[in-house]
Design a protein around this motif. Sequence first.
Motif, PDB file in Angstrom:
ATOM      1  N   SER A 168       1.241   2.442   6.440  1.00  0.00           N
ATOM      2  CA  SER A 168       1.228   1.977   5.172  1.00  0.00           C
ATOM      3  C   SER A 168       2.661   1.060   4.667  1.00  0.00           C
ATOM      4  O   SER A 168       3.543   1.393   5.445  1.00  0.00           O
ATOM      5  CB  SER A 168       1.123   3.064   3.986  1.00  0.00           C
ATOM      6  N   ASP A 169       2.811   0.421   3.720  1.00  0.00           N
ATOM      7  CA  ASP A 169       3.993  -0.138   3.466  1.00  0.00           C
ATOM      8  C   ASP A 169       4.945   0.850   2.909  1.00  0.00           C
ATOM      9  O   ASP A 169       6.119   0.790   3.341  1.00  0.00           O
ATOM     10  CB  ASP A 169       3.855  -1.332   2.482  1.00  0.00           C
ATOM     11  N   PHE A 170       4.408   1.686   1.890  1.00  0.00           N
ATOM     12  CA  PHE A 170       5.108   2.894   1.529  1.00  0.00           C
ATOM     13  C   PHE A 170       4.388   4.284   1.999  1.00  0.00           C
ATOM     14  O   PHE A 170       3.429   4.475   1.646  1.00  0.00           O
ATOM     15  CB  PHE A 170       5.246   2.752   0.153  1.00  0.00           C
TER      16      PHE A 170
ATOM     17  N   SER B  45      12.239  -7.698  -1.444  1.00  0.00           N
ATOM     18  CA  SER B  45      11.622  -8.763  -0.356  1.00  0.00           C
ATOM     19  C   SER B  45      10.232  -9.039  -0.872  1.00  0.00           C
ATOM     20  O   SER B  45       9.585  -8.219  -1.238  1.00  0.00           O
ATOM     21  CB  SER B  45      11.839  -8.224   1.028  1.00  0.00           C
ATOM     22  N   PRO B  46       9.776 -10.283  -0.780  1.00  0.00           N
ATOM     23  CA  PRO B  46       8.495 -10.438  -0.983  1.00  0.00           C
ATOM     24  C   PRO B  46       7.407  -9.886   0.129  1.00  0.00           C
ATOM     25  O   PRO B  46       7.709  -9.571   1.323  1.00  0.00           O
ATOM     26  CB  PRO B  46       8.376 -12.093  -0.381  1.00  0.00           C
ATOM     27  N   ARG B  47       6.243  -9.351  -0.681  1.00  0.00           N
ATOM     28  CA  ARG B  47       5.433  -8.469   0.273  1.00  0.00           C
ATOM     29  C   ARG B  47       4.139  -8.927  -0.352  1.00  0.00           C
ATOM     30  O   ARG B  47       3.857  -9.302  -1.383  1.00  0.00           O
ATOM     31  CB  ARG B  47       5.553  -7.045   0.075  1.00  0.00           C
ATOM     32  N   THR B  48       2.898  -8.844   0.729  1.00  0.00           N
ATOM     33  CA  THR B  48       1.602  -9.131   0.317  1.00  0.00           C
ATOM     34  C   THR B  48       0.914  -8.157   1.328  1.00  0.00           C
ATOM     35  O   THR B  48       1.072  -8.073   2.449  1.00  0.00           O
ATOM     36  CB  THR B  48       1.305 -10.469   0.482  1.00  0.00           C
ATOM     37  N   VAL B  49      -0.576  -7.855   0.731  1.00  0.00           N
ATOM     38  CA  VAL B  49      -1.371  -7.106   1.610  1.00  0.00           C
ATOM     39  C   VAL B  49      -2.684  -8.380   1.513  1.00  0.00           C
ATOM     40  O   VAL B  49      -3.400  -8.572   0.666  1.00  0.00           O
ATOM     41  CB  VAL B  49      -1.998  -6.027   0.980  1.00  0.00           C
TER      42      VAL B  49
ATOM     43  N   THR C 115       0.901  -1.409  -0.029  1.00  0.00           N
ATOM     44  CA  THR C 115      -0.094  -0.229   0.125  1.00  0.00           C
ATOM     45  C   THR C 115       1.106   1.147  -0.001  1.00  0.00           C
ATOM     46  O   THR C 115       1.978   1.228   0.521  1.00  0.00           O
ATOM     47  CB  THR C 115      -0.814   0.108   1.328  1.00  0.00           C
ATOM     48  N   PHE C 116       0.205   2.437  -0.582  1.00  0.00           N
ATOM     49  CA  PHE C 116       0.999   3.523  -0.699  1.00  0.00           C
ATOM     50  C   PHE C 116      -0.156   4.550  -0.473  1.00  0.00           C
ATOM     51  O   PHE C 116      -0.754   5.203  -1.440  1.00  0.00           O
ATOM     52  CB  PHE C 116       1.480   3.883  -2.002  1.00  0.00           C
ATOM     53  N   THR C 117      -0.079   5.167   0.697  1.00  0.00           N
ATOM     54  CA  THR C 117      -1.268   5.844   1.145  1.00  0.00           C
ATOM     55  C   THR C 117      -0.603   7.137   2.178  1.00  0.00           C
ATOM     56  O   THR C 117       0.550   6.931   2.649  1.00  0.00           O
ATOM     57  CB  THR C 117      -2.324   5.327   1.673  1.00  0.00           C
TER      58      THR C 117
END
Length: 483
Positions: A238-240, A461-465, A231-233
């Motif tokens: 947020s992740d970013f 790196s692997p990421r998931t929401v 996510t980018f918020t």
Amino acid sequence: MIYEDNNKVTSTKCKVITCLAVFVTLLEISMVKRWESMYSSTSFSTSDDHKKWMNYDSYKERLIGKNATEFEADTKSSLNVDYRSKNLSFPLNHISQPPLAIFSKIYNEITKASTETASYDLRSELSRRLKTAKNKKVILIWIPMFGVKTPYSVDEEKCGKCEVTYDRAKIVDENTGALLFHFDAISSKNMPPTRNTKHLYIYWDFESTATLRNVRGHSLQFEESLPFNATFTYRRDSDFYGSYEGKRLISDTLQENKLTFDQLLALKTKFGIAIVSNCGYTPGARRRLNLLNDIMKLNSRVDGYGACFKGGKFYKGSKLWEEVRKYKFYFSYENSYHCKDYITEKFFNNAINSLTVPVVWGAKKEDYAAVAPLGSFIFAEDFNSSEELIAYLNYLDQNDTAYMEYLRWVNMAPSEMPQYNRARGFCQICRALHGINIDDMYNPKYDPSNPKRPMFTNSVSPRTVDHLSQWFYEEDNSECFNK
């Protein structure tokens, strides 16, 4: 684990760390005792709310896992006082001078010894990684923000080498590592024909969750079916992280400011200002307009600009800062109420960058405290009514010393600003594509004992929401959607 490729620890280093831990423990005890002796004799220490601070276990519990900003916010919340009204005899609910700044100083002294070595190691590794992050990565904006192809770039020295592009042909470029999808045009017909599992799919949104769900009607069901990797918020978790602070950070304002306190005060020839153009698109915007209209009736020296007020269009850019700086107060009222971390340019750009005291309404108090310079804002909900708020602002207007307490942060070092070292937005995404995940540590949900990924890796790196709607909607405050 801090580094993926760092598996050996020498016995000498173990001994040093053990000694350091003993030293920090002794220092902690001595500092707490020092704090107790300093404040046990004050009249403030006899209050019921304050007695808990005289208990060592309670004090220690509050320190663990908290940075200085969070510690200040938690302390202020539990004491329920306004520490900025130093030595004031104001008739509202403002208790004078609980020593929160000293709490913070003690906290920093206690934790400094234990973090100095680790911080140096992290800074050194970050510097080394950035110097070697020369293989260009491509960040492809697949769906632009509301269709506008705003140019973006990143600082190679701080972020690594990346290109931000709208060219969809880049999807087959082997250097492409991330695809961004702005929420307003996400649909099955507007997604890539096939998905490259090496690409990070990033959900992008800067609208409040109330606007997204209640006004635009986004359930996020389709988005969850994809699923997204990150996510980018505007949310700090947020992740970013995409703060509305924008390109000009608070630290930049501090570095560029040359005004003394006397010079800054001399510029304050006007009382208050609000700039609002969303008059009723959201329930929060309608509520905001009613509050501001009440305030303007109570004090005619509050000027209104934007589409919602007779003043009309206001200046932009550096001219905005120059003109707003003439005011003592800027009413930074948001279009949404208690939506988690939803604090926009009205606070960062219009008020703080103008060196004007923001009167804030919208997010919760702890959200403002997490991103604002210490002691810089007036929280409207601290007052029972607009009448009480205006009475307090009128008091500050007539008392320069009390007013300037809210601008004391202007003399602070840039490094003392919240989120100072945190990379944001495209810079943080670029770092992640180069295996630099150090900015995870600024996420409120970061667990150093069980991190989701190493701070530094040799690849992405692997990421998931797992559940986008749960994170974005269900983890927000209920009043964000109901009021």
